[in-house]
Design a protein around this motif. Structure first.
Motif, PDB file in Angstrom:
ATOM      1  N   UNK A 309       0.809  -1.230   0.091  1.00 19.34           N
ATOM      2  CA  UNK A 309       0.108   0.063  -0.025  1.00 19.34           C
ATOM      3  C   UNK A 309       0.950   1.382   0.108  1.00 19.34           C
ATOM      4  N   UNK A 310       1.893   1.142   0.869  1.00 17.18           N
ATOM      5  CA  UNK A 310       2.746   2.446   0.865  1.00 17.18           C
ATOM      6  C   UNK A 310       3.404   2.596  -0.392  1.00 17.18           C
ATOM      7  N   UNK A 311       3.875   1.446  -1.154  1.00  9.02           N
ATOM      8  CA  UNK A 311       4.733   1.707  -2.345  1.00  9.02           C
ATOM      9  C   UNK A 311       3.697   2.071  -3.364  1.00  9.02           C
ATOM     10  N   UNK A 312       2.511   1.823  -3.369  1.00  9.60           N
ATOM     11  CA  UNK A 312       1.614   2.223  -4.297  1.00  9.60           C
ATOM     12  C   UNK A 312       1.226   3.628  -4.216  1.00  9.60           C
ATOM     13  N   UNK A 313       1.257   3.997  -2.791  1.00 11.09           N
ATOM     14  CA  UNK A 313       1.322   5.624  -2.390  1.00 11.09           C
ATOM     15  C   UNK A 313       2.260   6.295  -3.043  1.00 11.09           C
ATOM     16  N   UNK A 314       3.564   5.999  -3.067  1.00 13.32           N
ATOM     17  CA  UNK A 314       4.639   6.699  -3.478  1.00 13.32           C
ATOM     18  C   UNK A 314       4.627   6.838  -4.932  1.00 13.32           C
ATOM     19  N   UNK A 315       4.133   5.818  -5.654  1.00 12.44           N
ATOM     20  CA  UNK A 315       3.719   5.869  -7.122  1.00 12.44           C
ATOM     21  C   UNK A 315       2.850   7.000  -7.421  1.00 12.44           C
ATOM     22  N   UNK A 316       1.562   6.954  -6.806  1.00 11.78           N
ATOM     23  CA  UNK A 316       0.729   7.925  -7.072  1.00 11.78           C
ATOM     24  C   UNK A 316       1.071   9.322  -6.817  1.00 11.78           C
ATOM     25  N   UNK A 317       1.841   9.419  -5.749  1.00 13.71           N
ATOM     26  CA  UNK A 317       2.506  10.631  -5.347  1.00 13.71           C
ATOM     27  C   UNK A 317       3.466  11.375  -6.762  1.00 13.71           C
ATOM     28  N   UNK A 318       4.284  10.440  -7.210  1.00 18.42           N
ATOM     29  CA  UNK A 318       5.132  10.643  -8.107  1.00 18.42           C
ATOM     30  C   UNK A 318       4.350  10.927  -9.544  1.00 18.42           C
ATOM     31  N   UNK A 319       3.354  10.250  -9.746  1.00 14.79           N
ATOM     32  CA  UNK A 319       2.465  10.703 -10.886  1.00 14.79           C
ATOM     33  C   UNK A 319       1.795  12.019 -10.733  1.00 14.79           C
ATOM     34  N   UNK A 320       1.446  12.294  -9.738  1.00 21.95           N
ATOM     35  CA  UNK A 320       0.698  13.445  -9.073  1.00 21.95           C
ATOM     36  C   UNK A 320       1.513  14.557  -9.435  1.00 21.95           C
ATOM     37  N   UNK A 321       2.826  14.539  -8.907  1.00 17.76           N
ATOM     38  CA  UNK A 321       3.776  15.613  -8.878  1.00 17.76           C
ATOM     39  C   UNK A 321       4.088  15.689 -10.440  1.00 17.76           C
ATOM     40  N   UNK A 322       4.335  14.622 -11.218  1.00 16.29           N
ATOM     41  CA  UNK A 322       4.760  14.919 -12.725  1.00 16.29           C
ATOM     42  C   UNK A 322       3.568  15.415 -13.470  1.00 16.29           C
ATOM     43  N   UNK A 323       2.305  14.889 -12.976  1.00 18.47           N
ATOM     44  CA  UNK A 323       1.235  15.634 -13.897  1.00 18.47           C
ATOM     45  C   UNK A 323       1.151  17.126 -13.443  1.00 18.47           C
ATOM     46  N   UNK A 324       1.261  17.688 -12.221  1.00 15.97           N
ATOM     47  CA  UNK A 324       1.304  19.166 -11.762  1.00 15.97           C
ATOM     48  C   UNK A 324       2.633  19.910 -12.589  1.00 15.97           C
ATOM     49  N   UNK A 325       3.713  19.240 -12.783  1.00 19.12           N
ATOM     50  CA  UNK A 325       4.734  19.723 -13.278  1.00 19.12           C
ATOM     51  C   UNK A 325       4.490  19.909 -15.036  1.00 19.12           C
ATOM     52  N   UNK A 326       3.861  18.909 -15.530  1.00 18.38           N
ATOM     53  CA  UNK A 326       3.556  19.119 -16.900  1.00 18.38           C
ATOM     54  C   UNK A 326       2.388  19.906 -17.244  1.00 18.38           C
ATOM     55  N   UNK A 327       1.463  20.047 -16.390  1.00 17.97           N
ATOM     56  CA  UNK A 327       0.467  21.095 -16.548  1.00 17.97           C
ATOM     57  C   UNK A 327       1.117  22.682 -16.575  1.00 17.97           C
TER      58      UNK A 327
END
Length: 343
Positions: A309-327
């Motif tokens: 669960x914690x590993x999935x959370x880290x991946x979700x945060x990475x995707x969120x930060x990358x999406x915010x940066x791309x936006x």
């Protein structure tokens, strides 16, 4: 019932205008804000209640009729500026600004000369009593300017539609075009009324009266919706991103506290409750900072274990930060500036 709909439309129009105030204060979208303000005043004065109220404040001498036509001319000049910003690669040039300023000023001065030297009878945006050719000239200074602008706007929106990739902007262009079609219908009706009055026919049919009231309201909804669509979509996306950021920060905090309990020197964060962290601080900054500190802790102490669960959370945060940066850094396929995209 109709009055309720009318005031609801005016409230929506003014609400859209007020949404642009923060952008205008920051120095962006000022041309759009100027148009929406002039347009809101113009459409508001078409309604009997606001017209009577404003005219009463001005002494009951129908000066509001002159203000209505003057603000309509200002709308034409400002919207023409928006169109030129959108369709021209060089943007709104100083020469074009001078033409718009002196052209609108000249038309308003002509209207002032006709209005203040006449003895016209006016009843809430409509001439009453015998018609004459001075009324026709006065009306046509506004209607011709509006019909020319409507045609040029529809042509510009059609040509720009083919270049756009953003679905939001495409939808806005369609809505704006339909709005100007409705305005064109209103103008044609008013031109017919002006010509009929000048030739001695003062009768106004129920259909003409209905279109005279309905078209401005429908057009105001369409133009306000089209012009505010990109801003509204941006606001909704920002709210969704902020909610996701707060939720991820809330979920990350227990992991961050556990991993950094033995390595407090890695953290730049001050002791803060989770509620304060998520709802009072800069949630995006805290999320990014805590994510980096968690990764640093894992690099320094690889023996620390993460649950699935914690590993999935880290991946979700990475995707969120990358999406915010791309936006933030993303651009459209058009080579022109952000000022063009706002227009």
């Amino acid at each position: 019932m109709f009055a309720l709909i009318e005031y609801a439309v005016l409230a929506a129009l003014w609400g859209t205008t007020l949404l642009l105030v923060p952008s205008a204060l920051r120095g962006t979208r000022r041309l759009l804000f100027g148009f929406m303000l002039a347009f809101a005043i113009t459409i508001t004065l078409i309604s009997d209640g606001p017209y009577a109220f404003v005219d009463g404040l001005l002494g009951g001498v129908d000066l509001t009729y002159f203000i209505f036509h003057a603000t309509a001319i200002i709308c034409v000049a400002l919207f023409d500026g928006l169109i030129q910003t959108a369709v021209s690669k060089v943007g709104l040039t100083p020469a074009r600004k001078r033409v718009a300023f002196w052209g609108s000023t000249g038309l308003i001065l002509i209207q002032a000369a006709l209005f203040f030297t006449s003895g016209w009878e006016i009843d809430n945006i409509q001439f009453i009593g015998p018609g004459d050719w001075s009324q026709l000239v006065y009306s046509f200074t506004t209607w011709v300017a509006l019909i020319v602008l409507a045609i040029s706007t529809i042509v510009a929106c059609t040509s720009d539609f083919k270049r756009q990739q953003d679905a939001t902007i495409k939808a806005a262009l369609v809505i704006i075009s339909v709005g100007w079609v409705v305005i064109s219908l209103y103008v044609v009706v008013q031109m017919g009324v002006a010509i009929a009055r000048a030739t001695g026919d003062t009768y106004v049919s129920a259909t003409v009266d209905f279109l005279s009231v309905t078209c401005p309201l429908v057009a105001s909804v369409l133009l306000a919706g089209g012009l505010g669509l990109r801003l509204l979509v941006g606001v909704v996306r920002n709210l969704i991103d902020a909610g996701r950021s707060r939720r991820l920060l809330w979920e990350l905090s227990p992991l961050w506290e556990r991993l950094l309990a033995d390595l407090p020197e890695l953290s730049m964060e001050a002791p803060t409750s989770r509620l304060d962290l998520c709802f009072r601080g800069n949630h995006a900054l805290h999320l990014h900072r805590r994510y980096v500190e968690v990764r640093d802790s894992l690099l320094l102490r690889p023996e620390q274990q993460l649950s699935d669960r914690e590993a999935r959370l880290i991946r979700r945060i990475e995707a969120h930060i990358r999406h915010a940066s791309d936006t933030r850094s993303g651009t459209t396929n058009d080579s022109r500036t952000n000022e063009y995209q706002d227009a």
